[in-house]
Design a protein around this motif. Structure first.
Motif, PDB file in Angstrom:
ATOM      1  N   ILE A 143       0.843  -1.205   0.000  1.00  0.00           N
ATOM      2  CA  ILE A 143       0.000   0.000   0.000  1.00  0.00           C
ATOM      3  C   ILE A 143       0.878   1.255   0.000  1.00  0.00           C
ATOM      4  O   ILE A 143       1.882   1.292   0.718  1.00  0.00           O
ATOM      5  CB  ILE A 143      -0.877  -0.006   1.289  1.00  0.00           C
ATOM      6  N   TRP A 145       1.329   5.626   0.546  1.00  0.00           N
ATOM      7  CA  TRP A 145       1.012   6.548   1.641  1.00  0.00           C
ATOM      8  C   TRP A 145       0.041   7.648   1.205  1.00  0.00           C
ATOM      9  O   TRP A 145      -0.385   8.432   2.030  1.00  0.00           O
ATOM     10  CB  TRP A 145       2.310   7.193   2.155  1.00  0.00           C
ATOM     11  N   ASN A 146      -0.275   7.729  -0.085  1.00  0.00           N
ATOM     12  CA  ASN A 146      -1.078   8.893  -0.527  1.00  0.00           C
ATOM     13  C   ASN A 146      -2.571   8.722  -0.245  1.00  0.00           C
ATOM     14  O   ASN A 146      -3.229   9.650   0.211  1.00  0.00           O
ATOM     15  CB  ASN A 146      -0.819   9.192  -2.012  1.00  0.00           C
ATOM     16  N   LYS A 169       1.186  -5.058   3.497  1.00  0.00           N
ATOM     17  CA  LYS A 169       2.271  -4.203   3.998  1.00  0.00           C
ATOM     18  C   LYS A 169       1.904  -2.744   3.780  1.00  0.00           C
ATOM     19  O   LYS A 169       1.843  -2.271   2.657  1.00  0.00           O
ATOM     20  CB  LYS A 169       3.590  -4.498   3.271  1.00  0.00           C
ATOM     21  N   ALA A 171       2.417   1.434   3.856  1.00  0.00           N
ATOM     22  CA  ALA A 171       3.562   2.336   3.682  1.00  0.00           C
ATOM     23  C   ALA A 171       4.078   2.713   5.066  1.00  0.00           C
ATOM     24  O   ALA A 171       3.297   2.859   6.008  1.00  0.00           O
ATOM     25  CB  ALA A 171       3.122   3.582   2.921  1.00  0.00           C
ATOM     26  N   SER A 172       5.379   2.893   5.179  1.00  0.00           N
ATOM     27  CA  SER A 172       5.962   3.180   6.500  1.00  0.00           C
ATOM     28  C   SER A 172       5.512   4.534   7.037  1.00  0.00           C
ATOM     29  O   SER A 172       5.499   4.742   8.252  1.00  0.00           O
ATOM     30  CB  SER A 172       7.483   3.121   6.423  1.00  0.00           C
ATOM     31  N   GLY A 202      10.032  -1.160   2.833  1.00  0.00           N
ATOM     32  CA  GLY A 202       9.828  -1.812   1.536  1.00  0.00           C
ATOM     33  C   GLY A 202      10.951  -2.798   1.257  1.00  0.00           C
ATOM     34  O   GLY A 202      10.717  -3.907   0.770  1.00  0.00           O
ATOM     35  N   GLU A 207      10.000  -6.655   0.081  1.00  0.00           N
ATOM     36  CA  GLU A 207      10.696  -7.622  -0.789  1.00  0.00           C
ATOM     37  C   GLU A 207      10.525  -9.052  -0.285  1.00  0.00           C
ATOM     38  O   GLU A 207      10.379  -9.982  -1.077  1.00  0.00           O
ATOM     39  CB  GLU A 207      12.167  -7.240  -0.943  1.00  0.00           C
ATOM     40  N   PHE A 220       0.258  -4.204  -6.034  1.00  0.00           N
ATOM     41  CA  PHE A 220       1.103  -3.096  -5.577  1.00  0.00           C
ATOM     42  C   PHE A 220       0.617  -1.788  -6.176  1.00  0.00           C
ATOM     43  O   PHE A 220       0.279  -1.728  -7.357  1.00  0.00           O
ATOM     44  CB  PHE A 220       2.556  -3.368  -6.018  1.00  0.00           C
ATOM     45  N   ASN A 223       5.350   3.724  -6.878  1.00  0.00           N
ATOM     46  CA  ASN A 223       6.296   4.270  -7.837  1.00  0.00           C
ATOM     47  C   ASN A 223       6.616   3.267  -8.962  1.00  0.00           C
ATOM     48  O   ASN A 223       6.703   2.066  -8.722  1.00  0.00           O
ATOM     49  CB  ASN A 223       7.536   4.547  -6.978  1.00  0.00           C
ATOM     50  N   THR A 226       9.730   1.084  -8.322  1.00  0.00           N
ATOM     51  CA  THR A 226       9.468   0.012  -7.342  1.00  0.00           C
ATOM     52  C   THR A 226       8.646  -1.091  -8.009  1.00  0.00           C
ATOM     53  O   THR A 226       8.896  -2.283  -7.790  1.00  0.00           O
ATOM     54  CB  THR A 226       8.705   0.575  -6.116  1.00  0.00           C
ATOM     55  N   GLY A 246       0.995   4.725 -11.143  1.00  0.00           N
ATOM     56  CA  GLY A 246       0.931   6.179 -11.254  1.00  0.00           C
ATOM     57  C   GLY A 246       0.594   6.668 -12.642  1.00  0.00           C
ATOM     58  O   GLY A 246       0.347   5.888 -13.564  1.00  0.00           O
ATOM     59  N   CYS A 278      -2.832   9.422  -7.790  1.00  0.00           N
ATOM     60  CA  CYS A 278      -2.342   8.837  -9.045  1.00  0.00           C
ATOM     61  C   CYS A 278      -3.078   9.420 -10.249  1.00  0.00           C
ATOM     62  O   CYS A 278      -2.473   9.669 -11.289  1.00  0.00           O
ATOM     63  CB  CYS A 278      -2.419   7.326  -9.026  1.00  0.00           C
ATOM     64  N   GLN A 325       9.045  14.060  -0.324  1.00  0.00           N
ATOM     65  CA  GLN A 325       8.067  14.401  -1.367  1.00  0.00           C
ATOM     66  C   GLN A 325       8.134  15.897  -1.682  1.00  0.00           C
ATOM     67  O   GLN A 325       8.080  16.300  -2.839  1.00  0.00           O
ATOM     68  CB  GLN A 325       6.650  14.024  -0.920  1.00  0.00           C
ATOM     69  N   GLU A 380       6.310  12.102 -13.222  1.00  0.00           N
ATOM     70  CA  GLU A 380       5.057  12.134 -12.457  1.00  0.00           C
ATOM     71  C   GLU A 380       5.174  13.267 -11.431  1.00  0.00           C
ATOM     72  O   GLU A 380       6.015  13.226 -10.529  1.00  0.00           O
ATOM     73  CB  GLU A 380       4.772  10.805 -11.746  1.00  0.00           C
ATOM     74  N   PHE A 382       3.975  14.766  -8.426  1.00  0.00           N
ATOM     75  CA  PHE A 382       3.140  14.270  -7.330  1.00  0.00           C
ATOM     76  C   PHE A 382       3.049  15.321  -6.221  1.00  0.00           C
ATOM     77  O   PHE A 382       3.507  15.103  -5.095  1.00  0.00           O
ATOM     78  CB  PHE A 382       3.761  12.972  -6.808  1.00  0.00           C
TER      79      PHE A 382
HETATM   80  P1  NDP Z   1       7.163   3.519  -3.301  1.00  0.00           P
HETATM   81  O1  NDP Z   1       6.719   2.843  -4.529  1.00  0.00           O
HETATM   82  O2  NDP Z   1       8.583   3.298  -2.890  1.00  0.00           O
HETATM   83  O3  NDP Z   1       6.242   3.078  -2.055  1.00  0.00           O
HETATM   84  C1  NDP Z   1       4.992   2.457  -2.162  1.00  0.00           C
HETATM   85  C2  NDP Z   1       4.951   1.195  -1.282  1.00  0.00           C
HETATM   86  O4  NDP Z   1       5.930   0.260  -1.748  1.00  0.00           O
HETATM   87  C3  NDP Z   1       5.292   1.438   0.187  1.00  0.00           C
HETATM   88  O5  NDP Z   1       4.554   0.558   0.998  1.00  0.00           O
HETATM   89  C4  NDP Z   1       6.772   1.071   0.232  1.00  0.00           C
HETATM   90  O6  NDP Z   1       7.241   0.753   1.526  1.00  0.00           O
HETATM   91  C5  NDP Z   1       6.789  -0.141  -0.675  1.00  0.00           C
HETATM   92  N1  NDP Z   1       8.099  -0.468  -1.220  1.00  0.00           N
HETATM   93  C6  NDP Z   1       9.152   0.356  -1.432  1.00  0.00           C
HETATM   94  N2  NDP Z   1      10.184  -0.334  -1.964  1.00  0.00           N
HETATM   95  C7  NDP Z   1       9.777  -1.624  -2.100  1.00  0.00           C
HETATM   96  C8  NDP Z   1      10.395  -2.809  -2.590  1.00  0.00           C
HETATM   97  N3  NDP Z   1      11.647  -2.811  -3.056  1.00  0.00           N
HETATM   98  N4  NDP Z   1       9.691  -3.953  -2.582  1.00  0.00           N
HETATM   99  C9  NDP Z   1       8.420  -3.986  -2.127  1.00  0.00           C
HETATM  100  N5  NDP Z   1       7.791  -2.883  -1.627  1.00  0.00           N
HETATM  101  C10 NDP Z   1       8.457  -1.720  -1.628  1.00  0.00           C
HETATM  102  O7  NDP Z   1       6.886   5.045  -3.465  1.00  0.00           O
HETATM  103  P2  NDP Z   1       7.585   6.282  -2.730  1.00  0.00           P
HETATM  104  O8  NDP Z   1       7.060   6.347  -1.357  1.00  0.00           O
HETATM  105  O9  NDP Z   1       9.068   6.194  -2.864  1.00  0.00           O
HETATM  106  O10 NDP Z   1       7.075   7.511  -3.613  1.00  0.00           O
HETATM  107  C11 NDP Z   1       7.870   7.983  -4.666  1.00  0.00           C
HETATM  108  C12 NDP Z   1       7.075   8.463  -5.851  1.00  0.00           C
HETATM  109  O11 NDP Z   1       6.296   7.380  -6.329  1.00  0.00           O
HETATM  110  C13 NDP Z   1       6.064   9.569  -5.586  1.00  0.00           C
HETATM  111  O12 NDP Z   1       6.644  10.829  -5.623  1.00  0.00           O
HETATM  112  C14 NDP Z   1       5.091   9.360  -6.705  1.00  0.00           C
HETATM  113  O13 NDP Z   1       5.584   9.953  -7.874  1.00  0.00           O
HETATM  114  C15 NDP Z   1       5.092   7.862  -6.868  1.00  0.00           C
HETATM  115  N6  NDP Z   1       3.952   7.266  -6.146  1.00  0.00           N
HETATM  116  C16 NDP Z   1       2.805   7.145  -6.852  1.00  0.00           C
HETATM  117  C17 NDP Z   1       1.681   6.661  -6.235  1.00  0.00           C
HETATM  118  C18 NDP Z   1       0.418   6.546  -6.996  1.00  0.00           C
HETATM  119  O14 NDP Z   1      -0.630   6.230  -6.451  1.00  0.00           O
HETATM  120  N7  NDP Z   1       0.482   6.796  -8.278  1.00  0.00           N
HETATM  121  C19 NDP Z   1       1.666   6.265  -4.819  1.00  0.00           C
HETATM  122  C20 NDP Z   1       2.956   6.436  -4.157  1.00  0.00           C
HETATM  123  C21 NDP Z   1       4.031   6.913  -4.831  1.00  0.00           C
HETATM  124  P3  NDP Z   1       7.901   1.903   2.464  1.00  0.00           P
HETATM  125  O15 NDP Z   1       6.835   2.903   2.694  1.00  0.00           O
HETATM  126  O16 NDP Z   1       8.265   1.141   3.686  1.00  0.00           O
HETATM  127  O17 NDP Z   1       9.068   2.447   1.695  1.00  0.00           O
END
Ligand code: NDP
Length: 476
Positions: A143, A145-146, A169, A171-172, A202, A207, A220, A223, A226, A246, A278, A325, A380, A382
């Motif tokens: 999940i 965080w947005n 899982k 978001a932290s 993450g 992982e 998922f 990003n 990711t 996204g 998104c 962010q 993107e 955001f």
């Molecule tokens: P992430 O993709 O890193 O985080 C989303 C989720 O994935 C969190 O639960 C995160 O955990 C988890 N995650 C991170 N790395 C891994 C991994 N290697 N394997 C499995 N799970 C993982 O997004 P960010 O928080 O880094 O955001 C960065 C950018 O991504 C934003 O600026 C935006 O552009 C885009 N984004 C887009 C979204 C959308 O809905 N379109 C939503 C979120 C981000 P943890 O929180 O513990 O890192």
């Protein structure tokens, strides 16, 4: 708060924690265990133990549990929304929308639970075939965080209705409301182990979940990079995947549009949740004949937005969710200025002053005359920044709309049905709205094209994506 594994609260075995802070004030709200691969393994075991019993329940019985959970969510919606605002930052009004949206999703899936789940194919002398739908097994949900509550609903609703068990899982940055909701689902009658929540990074927990051979599907949202990493890891066991990665949604405003409605559409479409959505409006293409009036009205509305702590009664827009962010947004706007890639008409910086100094606030921003190669439109975007470009006609608008690597949503604002139809036929996006943007009800499939991801959430389609068919062939 603690993790939830096998219907019980589980603390951090080695006393390592993740702090959850309020993005508006920087205050510590709570902490959650920094889980590990061992916690994921324990959660997968609990999900495996619960699977047979959950699968055997009829779909209607599973639906009734979702329905009871929805009632409890509605009863507690104010507390849940308050918690969501304190961990995520969005205005309380939007948090209430999101929590109610979660209840809507559970009710929708409860409502379709009486539908038959299979078919019979009569093959004449060859016999009959019974095509049966069954759950995939243990699924993993990761999940962002947005919109943590809504997106938890998009994954848990169809997955649980279809008879899967889940390891989720959060978001932290935003694990608290997800944990509270998991507790509510358990209280509503989910057997222990059907829904497990493991908190942690993450890299460690995410992982481990993707790599676990017992997990048959990963859903998922987040990003693109990711998502690509998850796809690589999941290929080892040929796991099923839903990836929502996204978008960079274009909004096209034609010269016959209702200008005031299109102004309000862009305002809500871009600044809802401080732009961290998104399907937010991330590129605005306005017909040059109406651009003067449109830009003037839009600028006035954006400048009047009230930015502050999401709990404030007059807040239109809260902070960004984290320092990282906000820093991304600062850099994108600064780069655009330095390169002369656009004109900042309003906003364009961090909010200063005592009320803002501990939060991640950024001015609602309008940038015009944006160059097609600017990072504001190629990446993107955001956050609360709206890049606007004028276009001479529909052909140019469609061509520019299609320049993105993403293809999640798009909207066109017009009174002309032919214009609407052309945008639907020619713009590469999973959803096309006409005279609105951002609406994503649970009844309607949601998902993108191109690099926006694979698979669909919402609607009956999502139940299909959490199940597979098997065929029993009866020869007579
Ligand atoms: P992430 O993709 O890193 O985080 C989303 C989720 O994935 C969190 O639960 C995160 O955990 C988890 N995650 C991170 N790395 C891994 C991994 N290697 N394997 C499995 N799970 C993982 O997004 P960010 O928080 O880094 O955001 C960065 C950018 O991504 C934003 O600026 C935006 O552009 C885009 N984004 C887009 C979204 C959308 O809905 N379109 C939503 C979120 C981000 P943890 O929180 O513990 O890192």
């Amino acid at each position: 708060m603690e993790m939830r594994i096998g219907g019980k609260n589980v603390s951090s075995p080695d006393d390592t924690w993740i702090e959850v802070k309020n993005p508006a004030t920087g205050e510590l709200i709570d902490r959650v265990p920094a889980g590990s691969a061992a916690d994921v393994a324990e959660a997968v075991e609990a999900a495996a133990a619960a699977l047979t019993g959950w699968k055997k329940k009829g779909m209607r019985e599973r639906g009734m549990i979702l329905f009871h959970a929805a009632l409890k969510v509605r009863e507690q919606h104010k507390d849940l929304a308050h918690l969501l605002t304190t961990e995520q930052g969005k205005p309380l009004r939007e948090a209430i929308d999101e929590v109610r949206g979660y209840a809507n999703i559970l009710e929708y899936y409860a409502g379709i639970s009486a539908q038959p789940a299979g078919e019979t194919v009569r093959l004449g002398v060859a016999g009959d075939a019974l095509v049966v739908r069954e759950p995939l097994g243990i699924c993993g949900a990761i999940i962002p965080w947005n919109m943590p509550v809504l997106i938890m609903g998009w994954k848990t609703g169809p997955a649980l209705l279809a008879g899967n068990t889940l390891v989720l899982k959060p978001a932290s940055a935003t694990p608290l409301t997800n944990l509270r909701l998991a507790g509510i689902l358990d209280e509503a009658g989910l057997p222990p182990g059907v829904l497990n929540v493991v908190t942690g990074s993450g890299r460690d927990v995410g992982e481990a979940l993707v790599k676990n051979p017992g997990v048959k599907k990963i859903s998922f949202t987040g990003n693109c990079a990711t998502g690509q990493r998850i796809r690589e890891l999941a290929s080892a066991h040929v796991k099923d995947l839903t990836l929502e990665l996204g978008g960079s949604d274009p909004m096209i405003v034609m010269d016959d549009a209702d200008i005031d409605k299109a102004v309000e559409g862009a305002l809500r479409g871009r600044f809802y949740n401080a732009g961290q959505v998104c399907t937010a409006v991330k590129r605005l293409y306005v017909h040059e004949k109406i651009a003067g009036e449109y830009v003037q009205k839009l600028k006035a509305r954006i400048s009047a937005l009230n930015v502050g702590n999401g709990l404030g009664p007059k807040t239109d827009m809260g902070p960004l969710n984290s320092a990282e962010q906000r820093e991304r947004i600062v850099q994108m706007v600064d780069r655009t200025r330095e390169r002369g890639d656009g004109t900042v008409l309003t906003g364009g910086g961090i909010l200063r002053g005592k009320a803002y100094e501990s939060g991640h606030f950024y001015h609602p921003t309008l940038v015009t005359d944006v160059a097609p190669g600017s990072c504001l439109v190629t990446d993107e975007l955001f956050g609360p920044v709206l890049p606007l470009m004028t276009v001479p006609d529909l052909d140019a608008a469609i061509a520019l709309a299609n320049t993105s690597r993403y293809g999640l949503g798009a909207s066109v604002w017009t009174q002309n049905l032919h214009t609407a139809r052309r945008v639907f036929d020619e713009v590469q996006a999973g959803i096309i709205w006409v005279n609105r943007h951002l609406t994503v009800p649970p009844e309607v499939p949601f998902g993108g094209m191109r690099e926006s991801g694979i698979g669909r959430e919402n609607g009956y389609h999502a139940v299909d994506q959490y199940s597979r068919t098997r065929t029993l062939f009866l020869g007579w």
